[in-house]
Design an enzyme around this catalytic site. Sequence first.
Site, PDB file in Angstrom:
ATOM      1  N   CYS A 214       4.678  -7.318   8.163  1.00 44.44           N
ATOM      2  CA  CYS A 214       5.407  -7.010   9.047  1.00 44.44           C
ATOM      3  C   CYS A 214       5.706  -8.200  10.269  1.00 44.44           C
ATOM      4  O   CYS A 214       4.677  -8.798  10.347  1.00 44.44           O
ATOM      5  CB  CYS A 214       4.850  -5.768   9.650  1.00 44.44           C
ATOM      6  SG  CYS A 214       6.152  -4.865  10.984  1.00 44.44           S
TER       7      CYS A 214
ATOM      8  N   CYS B 236      -1.791  -2.625  15.477  1.00 41.52           N
ATOM      9  CA  CYS B 236      -1.346  -2.414  13.874  1.00 41.52           C
ATOM     10  C   CYS B 236      -2.184  -3.508  13.135  1.00 41.52           C
ATOM     11  O   CYS B 236      -1.917  -4.672  13.228  1.00 41.52           O
ATOM     12  CB  CYS B 236      -0.194  -2.238  13.747  1.00 41.52           C
ATOM     13  SG  CYS B 236       0.288  -1.912  12.067  1.00 41.52           S
TER      14      CYS B 236
ATOM     15  N   SER C 278       7.962   5.075  17.180  1.00 44.58           N
ATOM     16  CA  SER C 278       6.813   4.816  17.406  1.00 44.58           C
ATOM     17  C   SER C 278       7.017   4.502  19.121  1.00 44.58           C
ATOM     18  O   SER C 278       7.434   3.233  19.066  1.00 44.58           O
ATOM     19  CB  SER C 278       6.075   3.768  16.528  1.00 44.58           C
ATOM     20  OG  SER C 278       6.241   4.004  15.403  1.00 44.58           O
TER      21      SER C 278
ATOM     22  N   ASN D  88      -6.328   4.172  15.119  1.00 44.80           N
ATOM     23  CA  ASN D  88      -7.210   3.453  14.021  1.00 44.80           C
ATOM     24  C   ASN D  88      -7.949   2.444  14.496  1.00 44.80           C
ATOM     25  O   ASN D  88      -7.201   1.604  14.847  1.00 44.80           O
ATOM     26  CB  ASN D  88      -6.435   3.480  12.745  1.00 44.80           C
ATOM     27  CG  ASN D  88      -6.425   4.563  12.112  1.00 44.80           C
ATOM     28  OD1 ASN D  88      -7.510   5.204  11.500  1.00 44.80           O
ATOM     29  ND2 ASN D  88      -5.242   4.922  11.804  1.00 44.80           N
TER      30      ASN D  88
ATOM     31  N   CYS E  25       3.317   8.363   1.564  1.00 43.79           N
ATOM     32  CA  CYS E  25       3.650   7.462   2.610  1.00 43.79           C
ATOM     33  C   CYS E  25       3.548   5.896   1.909  1.00 43.79           C
ATOM     34  O   CYS E  25       3.199   5.384   1.176  1.00 43.79           O
ATOM     35  CB  CYS E  25       2.528   7.219   3.721  1.00 43.79           C
ATOM     36  SG  CYS E  25       2.659   6.031   4.478  1.00 43.79           S
TER      37      CYS E  25
ATOM     38  N   CYS F  58       2.761  -5.294  16.534  1.00 45.37           N
ATOM     39  CA  CYS F  58       2.319  -4.332  17.391  1.00 45.37           C
ATOM     40  C   CYS F  58       0.834  -4.563  17.362  1.00 45.37           C
ATOM     41  O   CYS F  58       0.165  -4.798  16.535  1.00 45.37           O
ATOM     42  CB  CYS F  58       2.566  -2.984  16.742  1.00 45.37           C
ATOM     43  SG  CYS F  58       4.260  -2.451  16.815  1.00 45.37           S
TER      44      CYS F  58
ATOM     45  N   CYS G 101      -2.567   1.947   7.641  1.00 45.14           N
ATOM     46  CA  CYS G 101      -1.529   0.979   7.052  1.00 45.14           C
ATOM     47  C   CYS G 101      -2.274  -0.349   7.130  1.00 45.14           C
ATOM     48  O   CYS G 101      -2.698  -0.971   8.102  1.00 45.14           O
ATOM     49  CB  CYS G 101      -0.547   0.989   7.809  1.00 45.14           C
ATOM     50  SG  CYS G 101       0.233   2.655   7.992  1.00 45.14           S
TER      51      CYS G 101
ATOM     52  N   GLU H  50       0.800  -1.135  -0.013  1.00 47.86           N
ATOM     53  CA  GLU H  50      -0.054   0.011   0.134  1.00 47.86           C
ATOM     54  C   GLU H  50       1.043   1.067   0.027  1.00 47.86           C
ATOM     55  O   GLU H  50       1.890   1.449   0.599  1.00 47.86           O
ATOM     56  CB  GLU H  50      -0.757  -0.052   1.278  1.00 47.86           C
ATOM     57  CG  GLU H  50      -1.734  -1.148   1.358  1.00 47.86           C
ATOM     58  CD  GLU H  50      -2.585  -1.053   2.591  1.00 47.86           C
ATOM     59  OE1 GLU H  50      -3.147  -2.209   3.102  1.00 47.86           O
ATOM     60  OE2 GLU H  50      -2.642  -0.157   3.297  1.00 47.86           O
TER      61      GLU H  50
HETATM   62  N1  SAH Z   1       7.014  -0.185  11.694  1.00 52.57           N
HETATM   63  C1  SAH Z   1       7.173   1.069  11.493  1.00 52.57           C
HETATM   64  C2  SAH Z   1       6.379   2.078  10.472  1.00 52.57           C
HETATM   65  C3  SAH Z   1       5.132   1.483  10.055  1.00 52.57           C
HETATM   66  S1  SAH Z   1       3.841   1.967  11.082  1.00 52.57           S
HETATM   67  C4  SAH Z   1       6.935   1.690  12.823  1.00 52.57           C
HETATM   68  O1  SAH Z   1       6.227   1.066  13.692  1.00 52.57           O
HETATM   69  O2  SAH Z   1       7.210   2.999  13.496  1.00 52.57           O
HETATM   70  C5  SAH Z   1       3.490   3.526  10.678  1.00 52.57           C
HETATM   71  C6  SAH Z   1       2.909   4.299  12.057  1.00 52.57           C
HETATM   72  O3  SAH Z   1       1.757   3.955  12.420  1.00 52.57           O
HETATM   73  C7  SAH Z   1       3.568   3.673  13.489  1.00 52.57           C
HETATM   74  O4  SAH Z   1       3.917   4.821  14.361  1.00 52.57           O
HETATM   75  C8  SAH Z   1       2.655   2.806  14.047  1.00 52.57           C
HETATM   76  O5  SAH Z   1       2.856   2.561  15.422  1.00 52.57           O
HETATM   77  C9  SAH Z   1       1.317   3.695  13.784  1.00 52.57           C
HETATM   78  N2  SAH Z   1       0.071   2.799  13.831  1.00 52.57           N
HETATM   79  C10 SAH Z   1      -0.066   1.433  13.328  1.00 52.57           C
HETATM   80  N3  SAH Z   1      -1.442   1.073  13.465  1.00 52.57           N
HETATM   81  C11 SAH Z   1      -1.976   2.114  14.040  1.00 52.57           C
HETATM   82  C12 SAH Z   1      -3.212   2.338  14.399  1.00 52.57           C
HETATM   83  N4  SAH Z   1      -4.208   1.383  14.321  1.00 52.57           N
HETATM   84  N5  SAH Z   1      -3.632   3.335  14.757  1.00 52.57           N
HETATM   85  C13 SAH Z   1      -2.885   4.508  14.708  1.00 52.57           C
HETATM   86  N6  SAH Z   1      -1.623   4.294  14.664  1.00 52.57           N
HETATM   87  C14 SAH Z   1      -1.048   3.103  14.130  1.00 52.57           C
END
Ligand code: SAH
Length: 351
Positions: free
Chosen positions: A113, A120, A215, A291, A106, A117, A333, A93
């Site tokens: 991944c 995510c 993050s 999100n 972006c 997390c 994402c 994406e």
């Molecule tokens: N792996 C990297 C980059 C990809 S995620 C990282 O962890 O930074 C990009 C950003 O979106 C990160 O800050 C991540 O924590 C955040 N993110 C992922 N899922 C999310 C969600 N459901 N709501 C808000 N932020 C989210």
Amino acid sequence: MEKIDILSLDLPELEKWLTEMGEKKFRGKQIFQWLHVKRIFDFDEMTDISVQLRAKLKEHFCVNRLFVQKKLESSIDNTVKYLYKLSDGNFVETVLMDYSYGKSICISTQVGCKMGCRFCASAIAGFVRNLEPSEILMQIYETEKDMGIRVSGVVLMGIGEPLDNYDNVIKFLRLISDKNGNNLSLRHVSLSTCGIVPRIYELAELHLGLTLSVSLHSADNDKRSEIMPVNRTYNMNSLIEACRSYIEKTGRRVTFEYAVIDNVNSSDKDADKLADLLRGMNCHVNLIPVNKVRERSYRTARSGVSEFAKRLGQRGINATVRRTLGSDIEAACGQLRRDAAGQNTNGGAVC
Ligand code: SAH
């Protein structure tokens, strides 16, 4: 014979190949400019290259184009989200965002991944493979071609963990900023990581000039381990130490991403802990309303985010609330890629 992915080669590599094939070195720059400046991906259209050399290029090289599987355009804020199909059938994406100062893109760095997390969507769908430098780059070139625009900023915040695909991401950064090619200043690039500590030290040594986004999502070590498993390997203190060192080495401010999640990390106590942790650091906090992801019950009350920001501000910590973009097109994402694989999630926007 497997063909070489020409867009993953930097200029010295291309020149080396050409001279080894008995060609003149300067042809490398010509071909590099066709690809990275004029964005011509068909060797037959490279008109100042001899027919013989074009034939040789076709025989040995390929250009891995990305195909638009899905394109969603927000009617609210001009955000455009692409689901690109890679040459092996996998999906990534890319999100194009419209800001007052220009377009920012972006991009993804991996198919899926490994980091897991909890909040995510990318994590739920699991890890498939790293992206090649050309596949990271082509998300930009294909989007620019499709939209007839040039982006002014790039954020590595799509699917994947950039520092878990370190070599290809660094190669991509060198390609996108090459003076003989696309020539984007890396000052306009942000790289977001969940905190792969040793790689943060390595990145600092390169002095690329990009913005490091970390993050964080919690200032409490145990809580962070619960929502971000990477914290069990590289704990919060070691992460903050690495960030301090990055700031000192590069002279650049670090951004901390913090998704505010009700009943998880949104209390006054959480804000105070964060303020204590970051006090005195040359940094900025970017607060994100979390999100929605269907399998998870995480929520954010909008008022909660502004309260949190206010409390940080009162404690001397510079914080902004990230604007939610593309809320009508599921711009968060990992959500589209999962849909393509038959797994549905709810909407929302991250990037
Ligand atoms: N792996 C990297 C980059 C990809 S995620 C990282 O962890 O930074 C990009 C950003 O979106 C990160 O800050 C991540 O924590 C955040 N993110 C992922 N899922 C999310 C969600 N459901 N709501 C808000 N932020 C989210």
